[in-house]
Design a protein around this motif. Structure first.
Motif, mmCIF file in Angstrom:
data_model
loop_
_atom_site.group_PDB
_atom_site.id
_atom_site.type_symbol
_atom_site.label_atom_id
_atom_site.label_comp_id
_atom_site.label_asym_id
_atom_site.label_seq_id
_atom_site.Cartn_x
_atom_site.Cartn_y
_atom_site.Cartn_z
ATOM 1 N N GLU A 96 15.538 -16.758 -71.400
ATOM 2 C CA GLU A 96 16.943 -16.546 -71.038
ATOM 3 C C GLU A 96 17.869 -17.325 -71.968
ATOM 4 O O GLU A 96 18.900 -16.811 -72.416
ATOM 5 C CB GLU A 96 17.173 -16.978 -69.589
ATOM 6 C CG GLU A 96 18.597 -16.799 -69.085
ATOM 7 C CD GLU A 96 19.050 -15.350 -69.015
ATOM 8 O OE1 GLU A 96 20.257 -15.120 -68.833
ATOM 9 O OE2 GLU A 96 18.199 -14.442 -69.142
ATOM 10 N N VAL A 155 20.730 -15.677 -74.449
ATOM 11 C CA VAL A 155 22.146 -16.047 -74.425
ATOM 12 C C VAL A 155 22.585 -16.579 -75.795
ATOM 13 O O VAL A 155 23.660 -16.229 -76.287
ATOM 14 C CB VAL A 155 22.423 -17.097 -73.328
ATOM 15 C CG1 VAL A 155 23.893 -17.536 -73.369
ATOM 16 C CG2 VAL A 155 22.093 -16.533 -71.956
ATOM 17 N N THR A 162 25.301 -14.747 -77.992
ATOM 18 C CA THR A 162 26.521 -15.522 -78.235
ATOM 19 C C THR A 162 26.841 -15.607 -79.722
ATOM 20 O O THR A 162 27.962 -15.302 -80.147
ATOM 21 C CB THR A 162 26.384 -16.951 -77.668
ATOM 22 O OG1 THR A 162 26.223 -16.883 -76.245
ATOM 23 C CG2 THR A 162 27.617 -17.783 -77.992
ATOM 24 N N ARG A 194 33.967 -10.265 -67.719
ATOM 25 C CA ARG A 194 32.854 -10.842 -68.471
ATOM 26 C C ARG A 194 31.477 -10.239 -68.148
ATOM 27 O O ARG A 194 30.560 -10.322 -68.952
ATOM 28 C CB ARG A 194 32.786 -12.352 -68.256
ATOM 29 C CG ARG A 194 32.498 -12.763 -66.811
ATOM 30 C CD ARG A 194 32.553 -14.286 -66.692
ATOM 31 N NE ARG A 194 32.293 -14.759 -65.341
ATOM 32 C CZ ARG A 194 33.220 -14.908 -64.411
ATOM 33 N NH1 ARG A 194 34.493 -14.604 -64.700
ATOM 34 N NH2 ARG A 194 32.922 -15.336 -63.206
ATOM 35 N N ASP A 195 31.348 -9.626 -66.980
ATOM 36 C CA ASP A 195 30.051 -9.068 -66.589
ATOM 37 C C ASP A 195 29.944 -7.564 -66.848
ATOM 38 O O ASP A 195 28.980 -6.932 -66.399
ATOM 39 C CB ASP A 195 29.775 -9.348 -65.109
ATOM 40 C CG ASP A 195 29.610 -10.842 -64.844
ATOM 41 O OD1 ASP A 195 28.950 -11.513 -65.657
ATOM 42 O OD2 ASP A 195 30.150 -11.329 -63.834
ATOM 43 N N SER A 196 30.929 -7.005 -67.552
ATOM 44 C CA SER A 196 30.898 -5.572 -67.844
ATOM 45 C C SER A 196 31.088 -5.339 -69.334
ATOM 46 O O SER A 196 31.466 -6.247 -70.083
ATOM 47 C CB SER A 196 31.997 -4.838 -67.061
ATOM 48 O OG SER A 196 33.282 -5.145 -67.590
ATOM 49 N N GLU A 235 25.599 -22.378 -68.832
ATOM 50 C CA GLU A 235 26.329 -21.167 -69.226
ATOM 51 C C GLU A 235 25.331 -20.052 -69.485
ATOM 52 O O GLU A 235 24.482 -20.162 -70.364
ATOM 53 C CB GLU A 235 27.158 -21.437 -70.477
ATOM 54 C CG GLU A 235 27.966 -20.229 -70.955
ATOM 55 C CD GLU A 235 28.982 -19.783 -69.919
ATOM 56 O OE1 GLU A 235 28.655 -18.813 -69.181
ATOM 57 O OE2 GLU A 235 30.062 -20.382 -69.850
ATOM 58 N N ARG A 236 25.441 -18.985 -68.700
ATOM 59 C CA ARG A 236 24.534 -17.848 -68.846
ATOM 60 C C ARG A 236 25.268 -16.564 -69.218
ATOM 61 O O ARG A 236 24.647 -15.515 -69.346
ATOM 62 C CB ARG A 236 23.733 -17.632 -67.546
ATOM 63 C CG ARG A 236 22.608 -18.640 -67.366
ATOM 64 C CD ARG A 236 21.547 -18.413 -68.405
ATOM 65 N NE ARG A 236 20.460 -19.400 -68.371
ATOM 66 C CZ ARG A 236 20.404 -20.452 -69.148
ATOM 67 N NH1 ARG A 236 21.379 -20.698 -70.024
ATOM 68 N NH2 ARG A 236 19.393 -21.292 -69.081
ATOM 69 N N ASN A 237 26.586 -16.669 -69.385
ATOM 70 C CA ASN A 237 27.360 -15.485 -69.766
ATOM 71 C C ASN A 237 27.765 -15.626 -71.235
ATOM 72 O O ASN A 237 28.563 -16.499 -71.594
ATOM 73 C CB ASN A 237 28.604 -15.348 -68.885
ATOM 74 C CG ASN A 237 29.326 -14.036 -69.111
ATOM 75 O OD1 ASN A 237 30.030 -13.879 -70.104
ATOM 76 N ND2 ASN A 237 29.135 -13.092 -68.215
ATOM 77 N N TYR A 238 27.206 -14.771 -72.084
ATOM 78 C CA TYR A 238 27.433 -14.936 -73.523
ATOM 79 C C TYR A 238 28.865 -14.599 -73.938
ATOM 80 O O TYR A 238 29.351 -15.088 -74.966
ATOM 81 C CB TYR A 238 26.427 -14.099 -74.327
ATOM 82 C CG TYR A 238 26.634 -12.606 -74.292
ATOM 83 C CD1 TYR A 238 27.348 -11.965 -75.294
ATOM 84 C CD2 TYR A 238 26.095 -11.830 -73.273
ATOM 85 C CE1 TYR A 238 27.542 -10.597 -75.283
ATOM 86 C CE2 TYR A 238 26.269 -10.462 -73.247
ATOM 87 C CZ TYR A 238 26.996 -9.848 -74.252
ATOM 88 O OH TYR A 238 27.192 -8.492 -74.220
ATOM 89 N N MET A 285 31.659 -15.417 -72.196
ATOM 90 C CA MET A 285 32.433 -16.636 -71.978
ATOM 91 C C MET A 285 32.057 -17.717 -72.978
ATOM 92 O O MET A 285 32.910 -18.471 -73.456
ATOM 93 C CB MET A 285 32.224 -17.139 -70.540
ATOM 94 C CG MET A 285 32.737 -16.198 -69.474
ATOM 95 S SD MET A 285 34.482 -15.734 -69.713
ATOM 96 C CE MET A 285 35.303 -17.321 -69.556
#
Length: 222
Positions: free
Chosen positions: A17, A21, A25, A71-73, A190-193, A195
């Protein structure tokens, strides 16, 4: 034995994971930097004026919060490009101002080179050492409010050397943000690339602008 296997499997999944990311990123960051640079070049060549201060604030924070919401779409990717493109547009007039100096080309190229070296050096340090930089969160929060206060003071009072101090403060602040954000990716904060990308992009933008200001002031004949 089963607990050992589970712990090993969990560690492998976690590492996969982190790698995902990081890969996403830095891939998106490279795209946004290239796109932002292209927009900045076009704005610089077109000699567009710097936008109104309130337009910059509304444009930046509006697009930033829109990106955070999306951020998730896949729409988050478009808003990321819109945000970084807008920042590139604001960079064009700034570059023109420095390129108009006697040693402007040297100032811009030096600031660009130093920005790249600082970013690569700080990122490599965290990636290699694997150190947890979460302790910097307090410094970043305090630094944000100190810099805002200094900028307000600089707006109302003409204090000698304050602009240089603010720029130096932003260099330290942006460097701390790069360390913190890179560490957050590695250690699971941080797991949302998307952001992670805009956080690193804004840090790079502020770092470059601050170095431009420092070198511009030091290289000025005034």
């Amino acid at each position: 034995m089963h607990d050992q296997d589970y712990a090993l499997s969990h560690a492998q999944v976690e590492q996969q994971e982190v790698s995902r990311v990081l890969r996403n990123t830095y891939g998106l960051l490279a795209i946004t930097l290239a796109f932002s640079g292209l927009v900045a070049f076009m704005a610089q060549r077109a000699n567009v004026p710097y936008p109104n201060f309130f337009v910059v604030l509304i444009g930046f924070y509006g697009l930033f919060f829109l990106t955070a919401k999306l951020r998730d779409s896949s729409w988050g990717l478009l808003s990321t490009l819109a945000l970084t493109g807008f920042m590139g547009y604001t960079l064009g007039p700034i570059l023109n101002r420095y390129l108009g100096m006697a040693n402007g080309a040297e100032v811009v190229s030096s600031a660009f080179t130093m920005t790249a070296l600082v970013f690569c050096g700080l990122s490599a340090y965290v990636l290699i050492s694997r150190k947890d930089m979460s302790f910097l969160s307090g410094f970043i929060t305090a630094g944000f409010f100190v810099l805002i206060g200094a900028m307000v003071a600089g707006f109302f009072f003409q204090i000698s050397g304050l602009q240089l101090a603010i720029s130096a403060g932003f260099v330290l602040f942006s460097s701390a943000c790069i360390l913190y954000q890179t560490s957050a990716i590695i250690h699971g904060g941080e797991r949302n690339y998307i952001m992670a990308t805009i956080s690193l992009y804004v840090s790079l933008y502020n770092l470059f602008i601050s170095l431009l200001q420092i070198m511009g002031i030091m290289g000025s004949d005034d």
